[in-house]
Design an enzyme around this catalytic site. Structure first.
Site, short mmCIF file in Angstrom:
data_model
loop_
_atom_site.label_atom_id
_atom_site.label_comp_id
_atom_site.label_asym_id
_atom_site.label_seq_id
_atom_site.Cartn_x
_atom_site.Cartn_y
_atom_site.Cartn_z
N HIS A 58 0.84 -1.20 0.00
CA HIS A 58 0.00 0.00 0.00
C HIS A 58 0.87 1.25 0.00
O HIS A 58 0.69 2.16 -0.83
CB HIS A 58 -0.90 -0.04 1.24
CG HIS A 58 -1.75 1.17 1.44
ND1 HIS A 58 -3.12 1.15 1.37
CD2 HIS A 58 -1.41 2.48 1.73
CE1 HIS A 58 -3.60 2.37 1.60
NE2 HIS A 58 -2.58 3.19 1.83
N GLU A 59 1.84 1.30 0.92
CA GLU A 59 2.70 2.48 1.03
C GLU A 59 3.67 2.57 -0.15
O GLU A 59 4.00 3.65 -0.62
CB GLU A 59 3.47 2.47 2.35
CG GLU A 59 2.58 2.42 3.58
CD GLU A 59 1.56 3.54 3.63
OE1 GLU A 59 1.80 4.61 3.02
OE2 GLU A 59 0.51 3.36 4.28
N HIS A 62 1.97 4.26 -3.03
CA HIS A 62 2.01 5.72 -2.88
C HIS A 62 3.36 6.26 -3.35
O HIS A 62 3.44 7.22 -4.13
CB HIS A 62 1.82 6.12 -1.42
CG HIS A 62 0.42 6.01 -0.91
ND1 HIS A 62 -0.66 6.55 -1.56
CD2 HIS A 62 -0.07 5.44 0.23
CE1 HIS A 62 -1.76 6.31 -0.86
NE2 HIS A 62 -1.43 5.64 0.23
#
Length: 265
Positions: A58-59, A62
């Site tokens: 998820h990170e 980003h």
């Protein structure tokens, strides 16, 4: 500077992440083969490991999107290594999300990457950077539920099916909650570039408390019921039944007496 010119050490996959993947794989094998004397412990390690892996991805999503949008500083910060310890703070990134799972079976967002927004031009790019994380949870949910909606459950051990069902629940709740337009969450980050400067300045002080606000609201029985009814409908449409979700969560909490139906499969 191009992506290729970022030092290799800033892009090399972290041994910490590889270790988590290895533990997840071994726990998944133990869950599948019923090798563990206590199936709940294997389910706990498998789901927790897979959940942490999804947090890292998820990170990373980003950071990778920010990199291609103009913020080359993410490499030096270690965000491209998938090391969960690089994502702001170990407590916020790993410990709290796992505690949320244990306490309520909810996949709340955890870590965060610091994007130097001044390096990025264009509102669409800013929105895409924020959306990239929860879209990863959506993809993870699709993968977890694929055996259910593709009818590929023949031969899949019940305990492993339960673990997949609970993991899918975590990914779906994480995607929904992350997309909420609440300051501090990714959903707000998607719409923030399109708001006026005045509105952004007024909302900014509330950003650090957005996650806690969402968690507190979910403890309101009426809100919790409506939220999980929506999650149940969505998972049900993907073929994940109540039994998989309930037994997955029941086995995950291995320190409690498990329902015999879940242990027996």
């Amino acid at each position: 500077m191009t992506t290729a010119s970022i030092p290799r050490g800033d892009r090399r996959i972290s041994p910490v992440f590889l270790g988590i993947v290895a533990v997840t794989a071994v726990a998944g094998w133990a869950t599948w083969t019923d090798f563990a004397a206590q199936p709940g412990l294997a389910v706990f390690l498998f789901v927790t490991g897979a959940w942490i892996v999804s947090l890292c991805l998820h990170e990373y999503a980003h950071a990778r999107t920010a990199l291609h949008s103009g913020d080359i500083s993410v490499g030096a910060k270690g965000y491209l290594t998938l090391n969960p310890l690089k994502y702001t703070h170990a407590l916020l990134s790993i410990v709290l999300p796992v505690l949320f799972v244990i306490m309520g079976g909810i996949g709340l967002p955890g870590g965060a990457v610091f994007i130097e927004r001044g390096r990025i031009q264009g509102r669409w790019k800013h929105s895409l950077i924020s959306a990239a994380g929860p879209l990863t949870n959506v993809l993870f949910a699709v993968v977890c539920t694929a055996p259910f909606w593709l009818g590929l459950l023949d031969g899949v051990p019940p305990v492993f099916r339960y673990a997949l069902g609970f993991l899918a629940l975590l990914q779906v709740t994480a995607a929904i909650l992350n997309f909420l337009p609440v300051p501090g969450l990714d959903g707000y980050g998607v719409i923030e570039p399109w708001l006026s400067y005045k509105v952004r300045r007024q909302v900014e002080p509330f950003a650090p408390f957005g996650l806690l606000f969402v968690f507190a609201v979910l403890w309101i029985p009426e809100v919790n019921r409506v939220f999980f009814d929506m999650v149940d409908v969505l998972l049900g449409s993907l073929g994940v039944g109540d039994l998989e979700r309930y037994c997955g969560y029941d086995l995950f909490r291995f320190w409690r007496e498990a329902n015999p139906v879940c242990e027996a499969g």
